[in-house]
Design an enzyme around this catalytic site. Structure first.
Site, short mmCIF file in Angstrom:
data_model
loop_
_atom_site.label_atom_id
_atom_site.label_comp_id
_atom_site.label_asym_id
_atom_site.label_seq_id
_atom_site.Cartn_x
_atom_site.Cartn_y
_atom_site.Cartn_z
CE LYS A 140 -3.39 -0.99 -0.61
NZ LYS A 140 -3.68 -1.59 -1.96
N GLY B 77 2.48 2.45 -2.91
CA GLY B 77 2.63 3.05 -4.23
C GLY B 77 3.26 2.10 -5.25
CB THR B 78 3.31 -1.63 -5.39
OG1 THR B 78 3.16 -1.62 -3.99
CG2 THR B 78 4.29 -2.68 -5.85
CD1 TRP C 226 -1.47 -10.73 -13.94
CD2 TRP C 226 -2.71 -8.99 -13.26
NE1 TRP C 226 -2.69 -10.83 -14.54
CE2 TRP C 226 -3.48 -9.79 -14.14
CE3 TRP C 226 -3.29 -7.85 -12.71
CZ2 TRP C 226 -4.80 -9.47 -14.49
CZ3 TRP C 226 -4.59 -7.53 -13.04
CH2 TRP C 226 -5.33 -8.34 -13.93
CG HIS D 155 4.44 -6.30 -1.22
ND1 HIS D 155 4.56 -4.98 -1.58
CD2 HIS D 155 3.17 -6.66 -1.56
CE1 HIS D 155 3.42 -4.58 -2.14
NE2 HIS D 155 2.57 -5.58 -2.14
CB SER E 162 -3.82 2.57 1.81
OG SER E 162 -3.99 2.04 0.52
NE ARG F 218 -8.25 4.21 0.44
CZ ARG F 218 -8.23 5.29 1.22
NH1 ARG F 218 -9.35 5.80 1.67
NH2 ARG F 218 -7.08 5.85 1.56
CE LYS F 219 -11.02 9.78 0.78
NZ LYS F 219 -10.94 10.43 2.10
N GLY F 220 -5.89 8.05 -3.48
CA GLY F 220 -4.64 8.51 -4.08
C GLY F 220 -4.18 9.86 -3.57
P1 A3P Z 1 -5.08 4.77 -1.30
O1 A3P Z 1 -5.74 3.53 -0.80
O2 A3P Z 1 -4.64 5.67 -0.18
O3 A3P Z 1 -5.89 5.50 -2.32
P2 A3P Z 1 -0.09 -0.28 -3.74
O4 A3P Z 1 -0.07 -0.20 -5.22
O5 A3P Z 1 1.27 -0.37 -3.12
O6 A3P Z 1 -1.03 -1.34 -3.27
O7 A3P Z 1 -0.64 1.12 -3.19
C1 A3P Z 1 -1.98 1.48 -3.43
C2 A3P Z 1 -2.15 2.92 -3.03
O8 A3P Z 1 -1.50 3.76 -4.01
C3 A3P Z 1 -3.62 3.33 -3.03
O9 A3P Z 1 -3.72 4.35 -2.02
C4 A3P Z 1 -3.77 3.90 -4.45
O10 A3P Z 1 -4.88 4.73 -4.62
C5 A3P Z 1 -2.46 4.66 -4.57
N1 A3P Z 1 -2.10 4.99 -5.96
C6 A3P Z 1 -1.95 4.16 -7.01
N2 A3P Z 1 -1.68 4.86 -8.13
C7 A3P Z 1 -1.65 6.17 -7.78
C8 A3P Z 1 -1.42 7.39 -8.50
N3 A3P Z 1 -1.19 7.41 -9.80
N4 A3P Z 1 -1.47 8.55 -7.81
C9 A3P Z 1 -1.70 8.55 -6.47
N5 A3P Z 1 -1.93 7.43 -5.75
C10 A3P Z 1 -1.91 6.24 -6.39
#
Ligand code: A3P
Length: 291
Positions: free
Chosen positions: A44, A46-47, A72, A99, A129, A248-250
């Site tokens: 969670k 920014g992967t 993937w 991870h 997140s 979700r929110k980003g």
């Molecule tokens: P939120 O749940 O806070 O919105 P991961 O890819 O490591 O699982 O992380 C997911 C998180 O990264 C989620 O956060 C997702 O919305 C956010 N995310 C993915 N792409 C994004 C982007 N382009 N800009 C901002 N946030 C992003």
């Protein structure tokens, strides 16, 4: 949802996706190539965002790969690798996601020139997140209340273990030529500048138009629209996006909409104690007087 965890070398892994055999194989037998590029994160953090940036960058900004191949397959997970798999079919340089904490990472990496891009994020936002993601992801346990998850998070009783151990382990690589540390907060503040930093780190220069395209196609709205990275191709048994979106929110700082004053205090105190030994000042530290 209803997933269950098993422990491997003291760390929780979701049942059904990972096995002790695979994890052991990956650590001891995964063959790393010198031009491999690993995206390493605590969940969670920014992967998905980093994979999208890199998928675009390796194609000089051409979005056709990232719009036609599921994420993937573009950057498979190394911890689910067991023998021949799609990772072997990837063209060089391979993008590989992980991870894994550093002690479980393929040993072969440490004798290679392969690169790691480690993305980190304010652990408070990681927790929020994860809380929402746990409600929609079939392989994760029902998080209970945020209070419950906060305790589990601080005790490292979540998938991939303690956030603090993860970052402390990986920060031992800081200063090495093949390691780039970057934060979700930096990506938010200056996506273009970060893309330039990554392109220098990889030795993959971009023309102006290519740089523009990487930035345009890796914004939150662009990624939310792209079925190849918004995970809507997955069945709802794996990810039930009727209950909430993966993207979700980003934003940075959503924890402020979730934490009570008491939870802030508990988290801040634990953060200060557990951060001891880490010299880095993170972008989020200034908000909490932890500089
Ligand atoms: P939120 O749940 O806070 O919105 P991961 O890819 O490591 O699982 O992380 C997911 C998180 O990264 C989620 O956060 C997702 O919305 C956010 N995310 C993915 N792409 C994004 C982007 N382009 N800009 C901002 N946030 C992003």
């Amino acid at each position: 949802m209803t997933g269950a965890y098993f422990k491997y070398k003291g760390i929780n892994f979701p049942v059904g996706i990972y096995t002790p055999e695979t994890l052991s194989y990956v650590e001891k037998d995964f063959k790393v190539r010198d031009d491999d590029i690993f995206i390493v994160t605590y969940p969670k953090s920014g992967t998905t965002w980093m994979i999208e940036i890199l998928s675009l960058m390796l194609k000089d900004g051409d979005p056709s790969w990232s719009r036609s191949v599921p994420i993937w397959e573009r950057a498979p997970w190394c911890e689910t690798f067991l023998g021949p798999s799609s990772i072997m079919q990837l063209a060089d340089p391979r993008l590989i996601s992980s991870h894994l904490p550093i002690q479980l990472f393929p040993k072969d990496f440490f004798n290679s020139k392969a690169k790691v891009i480690y993305v980190s994020r304010n652990p408070r936002d990681v927790l929020v997140s994860l809380y929402h993601y746990s409600k929609i992801a079939g392989h994760l346990k029902d998080p209970g209340s945020l209070d419950q998850l906060l305790q589990d998070f601080l005790n490292g009783e979540v998938p991939f273990g303690s956030w603090f151990d993860h970052i402390k382990g990986w920060m031992r690589m800081e200063g090495k030529d093949n390691f780039l540390f970057i934060t979700y907060e930096e990506l938010q503040e200056d996506l273009r500048g970060c893309v330039q930093r990554i392109s220098e780190f990889l030795g993959h220069p971009l023309e102006q138009a290519g740089l523009d395209s990487v930035v345009e196609n890796s914004t939150f709205p662009a990624m939310k629209e792209n079925t190849m990275c918004n995970y809507t191709l997955l069945p709802s048994t794996l990810l039930d996006q009727r209950q909430g979106a993966f993207l979700r929110k980003g934003v940075c700082g959503d924890w402020k909409n979730h934490f009570t004053a008491a939870q802030c205090e508990v988290f801040d105190q634990a953060y200060r104690e557990m951060k001891q030994g880490l010299k880095t000042t993170f972008p989020w530290d200034k908000d909490h007087g932890d500089t």
